[in-house]
Design a protein around this motif. Structure first.
Motif, PDB file in Angstrom:
ATOM      1  N   PRO A 118       0.842  -1.199   0.000  1.00 35.63           N
ATOM      2  CA  PRO A 118       0.000   0.000   0.000  1.00 35.63           C
ATOM      3  C   PRO A 118       0.878   1.250   0.000  1.00 35.63           C
ATOM      4  CG  PRO A 118      -0.701  -1.559   1.685  1.00 35.63           C
ATOM      5  CD  PRO A 118       0.615  -2.035   1.178  1.00 35.63           C
ATOM      6  N   TYR A 119       0.461   2.285  -0.723  1.00 38.23           N
ATOM      7  CA  TYR A 119       1.288   3.484  -0.782  1.00 38.23           C
ATOM      8  C   TYR A 119       0.399   4.708  -1.001  1.00 38.23           C
ATOM      9  CZ  TYR A 119       0.928   4.816  -5.703  1.00 38.23           C
ATOM     10  OH  TYR A 119       0.470   5.293  -6.905  1.00 38.23           O
ATOM     11  N   GLY A 120       0.998   5.873  -0.765  1.00 38.29           N
ATOM     12  CA  GLY A 120       0.328   7.131  -1.083  1.00 38.29           C
ATOM     13  C   GLY A 120      -0.390   7.753   0.093  1.00 38.29           C
ATOM     14  N   GLY A 121      -0.752   9.016  -0.104  1.00 34.48           N
ATOM     15  CA  GLY A 121      -1.332   9.798   0.980  1.00 34.48           C
ATOM     16  C   GLY A 121      -2.814  10.057   0.813  1.00 34.48           C
ATOM     17  N   GLY A 122      -3.268  11.048   1.579  1.00 32.82           N
ATOM     18  CA  GLY A 122      -4.669  11.443   1.516  1.00 32.82           C
ATOM     19  C   GLY A 122      -5.572  10.753   2.510  1.00 32.82           C
ATOM     20  N   VAL A 123      -5.001   9.973   3.446  1.00 34.51           N
ATOM     21  CA  VAL A 123      -5.826   9.243   4.418  1.00 34.51           C
ATOM     22  C   VAL A 123      -5.459   9.594   5.857  1.00 34.51           C
ATOM     23  CG1 VAL A 123      -6.303   7.338   2.849  1.00 34.51           C
ATOM     24  CG2 VAL A 123      -4.284   7.225   4.314  1.00 34.51           C
ATOM     25  N   SER A 132       5.344   8.166  -1.553  1.00 31.91           N
ATOM     26  CA  SER A 132       5.132   7.744  -2.942  1.00 31.91           C
ATOM     27  C   SER A 132       6.506   7.718  -3.617  1.00 31.91           C
ATOM     28  CB  SER A 132       4.189   8.703  -3.670  1.00 31.91           C
ATOM     29  OG  SER A 132       2.893   8.658  -3.134  1.00 31.91           O
ATOM     30  N   THR A 133       7.245   6.682  -3.357  1.00 32.82           N
ATOM     31  CA  THR A 133       8.618   6.589  -3.872  1.00 32.82           C
ATOM     32  C   THR A 133       8.724   5.564  -4.994  1.00 32.82           C
ATOM     33  OG1 THR A 133       9.122   5.031  -2.086  1.00 32.82           O
ATOM     34  CG2 THR A 133       9.680   7.332  -1.712  1.00 32.82           C
ATOM     35  N   GLU A 134       7.664   5.466  -5.795  1.00 38.26           N
ATOM     36  CA  GLU A 134       7.641   4.466  -6.863  1.00 38.26           C
ATOM     37  C   GLU A 134       8.777   4.635  -7.860  1.00 38.26           C
ATOM     38  OE1 GLU A 134       4.370   7.543  -7.956  1.00 38.26           O
ATOM     39  OE2 GLU A 134       5.340   6.746  -6.177  1.00 38.26           O
ATOM     40  N   ALA A 135       9.245   5.877  -8.066  1.00 35.58           N
ATOM     41  CA  ALA A 135      10.310   6.109  -9.045  1.00 35.58           C
ATOM     42  C   ALA A 135      11.600   5.396  -8.660  1.00 35.58           C
ATOM     43  CB  ALA A 135      10.563   7.609  -9.205  1.00 35.58           C
ATOM     44  N   LEU A 136      11.851   5.216  -7.359  1.00 31.26           N
ATOM     45  CA  LEU A 136      13.048   4.488  -6.926  1.00 31.26           C
ATOM     46  C   LEU A 136      13.111   3.108  -7.555  1.00 31.26           C
ATOM     47  CD1 LEU A 136      13.155   5.207  -3.084  1.00 31.26           C
ATOM     48  CD2 LEU A 136      14.685   6.144  -4.803  1.00 31.26           C
ATOM     49  N   PHE A 137      11.965   2.464  -7.666  1.00 33.32           N
ATOM     50  CA  PHE A 137      11.922   1.063  -8.074  1.00 33.32           C
ATOM     51  C   PHE A 137      11.833   0.909  -9.588  1.00 33.32           C
ATOM     52  CE2 PHE A 137      10.379   1.590  -3.797  1.00 33.32           C
ATOM     53  CZ  PHE A 137      11.168   0.681  -3.107  1.00 33.32           C
ATOM     54  N   THR A 138      11.473   1.992 -10.295  1.00 34.23           N
ATOM     55  CA  THR A 138      11.512   1.934 -11.755  1.00 34.23           C
ATOM     56  C   THR A 138      12.941   2.037 -12.262  1.00 34.23           C
ATOM     57  OG1 THR A 138      11.232   4.341 -12.028  1.00 34.23           O
ATOM     58  CG2 THR A 138       9.230   2.993 -11.907  1.00 34.23           C
ATOM     59  N   VAL A 168       7.547  -8.663  -9.375  1.00 38.58           N
ATOM     60  CA  VAL A 168       6.666  -7.517  -9.598  1.00 38.58           C
ATOM     61  C   VAL A 168       6.436  -6.807  -8.267  1.00 38.58           C
ATOM     62  CG1 VAL A 168       4.396  -6.733 -10.359  1.00 38.58           C
ATOM     63  CG2 VAL A 168       5.481  -8.676 -11.513  1.00 38.58           C
ATOM     64  N   LEU A 169       6.652  -5.502  -8.259  1.00 40.72           N
ATOM     65  CA  LEU A 169       6.247  -4.667  -7.123  1.00 40.72           C
ATOM     66  C   LEU A 169       4.863  -4.126  -7.442  1.00 40.72           C
ATOM     67  CD1 LEU A 169       6.841  -3.227  -4.436  1.00 40.72           C
ATOM     68  CD2 LEU A 169       7.895  -1.372  -5.773  1.00 40.72           C
ATOM     69  N   PHE A 170       3.882  -4.506  -6.636  1.00 43.96           N
ATOM     70  CA  PHE A 170       2.479  -4.195  -6.891  1.00 43.96           C
ATOM     71  C   PHE A 170       2.043  -3.142  -5.884  1.00 43.96           C
ATOM     72  CE2 PHE A 170      -2.093  -4.931  -7.022  1.00 43.96           C
ATOM     73  CZ  PHE A 170      -2.321  -5.211  -8.364  1.00 43.96           C
ATOM     74  N   LEU A 171       1.952  -1.897  -6.349  1.00 45.01           N
ATOM     75  CA  LEU A 171       1.661  -0.771  -5.464  1.00 45.01           C
ATOM     76  C   LEU A 171       0.167  -0.462  -5.460  1.00 45.01           C
ATOM     77  CD1 LEU A 171       4.638   1.565  -6.440  1.00 45.01           C
ATOM     78  CD2 LEU A 171       4.480  -0.031  -4.519  1.00 45.01           C
ATOM     79  N   GLU A 172      -0.409  -0.425  -4.278  1.00 47.33           N
ATOM     80  CA  GLU A 172      -1.853  -0.238  -4.131  1.00 47.33           C
ATOM     81  C   GLU A 172      -2.140   1.124  -3.479  1.00 47.33           C
ATOM     82  OE1 GLU A 172      -2.091  -5.034  -3.274  1.00 47.33           O
ATOM     83  OE2 GLU A 172      -2.832  -3.626  -1.746  1.00 47.33           O
ATOM     84  N   PRO A 173      -2.805   2.038  -4.194  1.00 51.24           N
ATOM     85  CA  PRO A 173      -3.084   3.365  -3.627  1.00 51.24           C
ATOM     86  C   PRO A 173      -4.067   3.277  -2.459  1.00 51.24           C
ATOM     87  CG  PRO A 173      -4.170   3.090  -5.759  1.00 51.24           C
ATOM     88  CD  PRO A 173      -3.297   1.896  -5.570  1.00 51.24           C
ATOM     89  N   ILE A 174      -3.608   3.650  -1.288  1.00 57.55           N
ATOM     90  CA  ILE A 174      -4.393   3.457  -0.066  1.00 57.55           C
ATOM     91  C   ILE A 174      -5.747   4.158  -0.148  1.00 57.55           C
ATOM     92  CG2 ILE A 174      -4.462   3.868   2.428  1.00 57.55           C
ATOM     93  CD1 ILE A 174      -1.392   3.709   2.410  1.00 57.55           C
ATOM     94  N   ARG A 175      -5.752   5.391  -0.656  1.00 55.42           N
ATOM     95  CA  ARG A 175      -7.002   6.149  -0.645  1.00 55.42           C
ATOM     96  C   ARG A 175      -8.039   5.575  -1.609  1.00 55.42           C
ATOM     97  NH1 ARG A 175      -5.643  12.044  -3.187  1.00 55.42           N
ATOM     98  NH2 ARG A 175      -3.475  11.541  -2.788  1.00 55.42           N
ATOM     99  N   VAL A 259       1.299  15.861 -16.900  1.00 53.05           N
ATOM    100  CA  VAL A 259       1.582  14.627 -16.170  1.00 53.05           C
ATOM    101  C   VAL A 259       1.392  14.898 -14.678  1.00 53.05           C
ATOM    102  CG1 VAL A 259       3.229  12.767 -15.792  1.00 53.05           C
ATOM    103  CG2 VAL A 259       3.301  14.075 -17.925  1.00 53.05           C
ATOM    104  N   VAL A 260       0.662  14.009 -14.003  1.00 50.92           N
ATOM    105  CA  VAL A 260       0.302  14.240 -12.605  1.00 50.92           C
ATOM    106  C   VAL A 260       0.710  13.037 -11.754  1.00 50.92           C
ATOM    107  CG1 VAL A 260      -1.571  14.777 -11.002  1.00 50.92           C
ATOM    108  CG2 VAL A 260      -1.665  15.612 -13.376  1.00 50.92           C
ATOM    109  N   HIS A 261       1.438  13.283 -10.668  1.00 52.12           N
ATOM    110  CA  HIS A 261       1.718  12.218  -9.700  1.00 52.12           C
ATOM    111  C   HIS A 261       1.862  12.820  -8.315  1.00 52.12           C
ATOM    112  CE1 HIS A 261       6.001  13.352  -9.544  1.00 52.12           C
ATOM    113  NE2 HIS A 261       6.054  13.245 -10.877  1.00 52.12           N
ATOM    114  N   GLU A 262       1.647  11.993  -7.291  1.00 57.29           N
ATOM    115  CA  GLU A 262       1.687  12.525  -5.930  1.00 57.29           C
ATOM    116  C   GLU A 262       3.059  12.428  -5.294  1.00 57.29           C
ATOM    117  OE1 GLU A 262      -0.261  10.132  -2.688  1.00 57.29           O
ATOM    118  OE2 GLU A 262      -1.194   9.122  -4.385  1.00 57.29           O
ATOM    119  N   ALA A 263       4.020  11.814  -5.961  1.00 57.20           N
ATOM    120  CA  ALA A 263       5.395  11.849  -5.480  1.00 57.20           C
ATOM    121  C   ALA A 263       5.961  13.256  -5.637  1.00 57.20           C
ATOM    122  CB  ALA A 263       6.243  10.848  -6.261  1.00 57.20           C
ATOM    123  N   GLN A 264       7.087  13.524  -4.963  1.00 56.09           N
ATOM    124  CA  GLN A 264       7.736  14.813  -5.114  1.00 56.09           C
ATOM    125  C   GLN A 264       8.088  15.059  -6.576  1.00 56.09           C
ATOM    126  OE1 GLN A 264       8.603  12.459  -2.904  1.00 56.09           O
ATOM    127  NE2 GLN A 264       8.860  13.349  -0.872  1.00 56.09           N
TER     128      GLN A 264
END
Length: 325
Positions: A118-123, A132-138, A168-175, A259-264
């Motif tokens: 699970p990842y991401g904010g808003g909760v 939201s550090t998905e770019a590290l793993f790409t 596979v890293l499977f990222l699930e948006p918490i919100r 382009v929109v993402h919640e990471a920095q």
């Protein structure tokens, strides 16, 4: 088809995987008796036993190391990291072993391992829970990175990820876990990895995002239509390996992209998308590719997170500036 939340779709996928393949095991912190911190694995240990749904110590590096050994010996492990922000102790295992074993052994061995996080904010979560550090793993060749945005995709992508011979890293948006519902087939099905999805057609500007950003993009597109701005919306779904063809085709049609993402902002995956648009569709652009992202600071305490995260208003403003460039 039944209406489900994302968490229900994921649970149904895992139930079906455990039932259909005796080599599938689930392991992670509190995944068994407690059913996971978000109850994604609720009742699965009761149904399949402690040898198939395994509660582990609080040791992320140990979870991934154990899962790697299981995968190398013919099992199909599905490892859960409670929050993406907790994955860093396992980063060494993922970078030096999980992502490299196929290359290191000249494809003699593969690692059919899926890591759910699970990842991401808003909760309104505590510190370290909303990264939201998905770019590290790409930037880790050999590891696929997948992010669903709908209940239908969550089930289909997870099943497809479990059939993949590579990790596979499977990222699930918490919100998104319980915020929306969608139609999900009861039977097992796959949504192919590596294929973005067209969520809305439009002629004026292409909006690109993934995960929890998709509802924001779709709402922004609806509101901008009232201003006679027609947005095309694309859901990336698989960040790595990234397939840009649909995005490039769309930008060649609309001549504009946001382009929109919640990471920095700095070094976020949106920079890679922007670069590929510039390389493949530069002569079609009427304005620079715009990015809407979070600020280059650690994720703030929850009292400030709505100011920190991308919003519908921020996306709409970026689109207006792009249209009037």
């Amino acid at each position: 088809m039944k209406q489900m939340t994302m968490i229900q779709a994921l649970q149904q996928a895992m139930d079906g995987l455990l039932q259909s393949d005796g080599g599938v095991v689930i392991l992670g912190e509190d995944v068994g008796k407690n059913g996971g911190v978000f109850r994604a694995t609720d009742h699965l240990q009761e149904k399949y036993g402690e040898q198939r749904v395994i509660d582990t110590p609080l040791a992320e590096s140990g979870i991934i190391a154990t899962a790697t050994g299981l995968a190398l010996n013919g099992m199909k492990p599905l490892a859960e990291i409670q929050f993406l922000g907790f994955i860093y102790p396992a980063y060494d295992q993922m970078m030096t072993h999980v992502s490299r074993i196929r290359s290191r052994t000249l494809s003699k061995y593969t690692v059919p391992l899926v890591i759910r996080a699970p990842y991401g904010g808003g909760v309104r979560a505590p510190e370290i829970h909303s990264d939201s550090t998905e770019a590290l793993f790409t930037h880790m060749p050999g590891l696929k990175v997948v992010v669903p945005s709908t209940p239908y995709d969550a089930k289909g992508l997870l099943i497809a990820a479990m059939q993949d011979p590579d990790p596979v890293l499977f990222l699930e948006p918490i919100r998104s876990y319980r915020s929306t519902r969608g139609e999900v087939p009861e039977e097992m099905y796959e949504v192919p990895l590596g294929e973005p999805a067209l969520r809305r057609e439009g002629d004026d500007v292409t909006l690109i995002g993934w995960g929890a950003m998709m509802p924001i993009l779709l709402e922004a597109a609806e509101r901008l239509a009232e201003e006679a701005i027609q947005c095309e919306v694309i859901d990336v779904r698989t960040l790595y390996p990234f397939e840009p063809e649909l995005i490039i085709q769309s930008v060649k049609k609309t001549s504009r992209a946001v382009v929109v993402h919640e990471a920095q902002l700095t070094s976020g995956f949106g920079a890679e998308i922007s670069s590929q648009i510039q390389e493949e569709a530069f002569l079609y652009l009427r304005s620079p590719v715009a990015r809407v992202a979070s600020y280059d600071v650690p994720y703030p305490f929850f009292a400030m997170e709505q100011d920190y995260l991308p919003s519908v208003d921020k996306v709409m403003q970026a689109v207006r500036e792009t249209m009037t460039y």
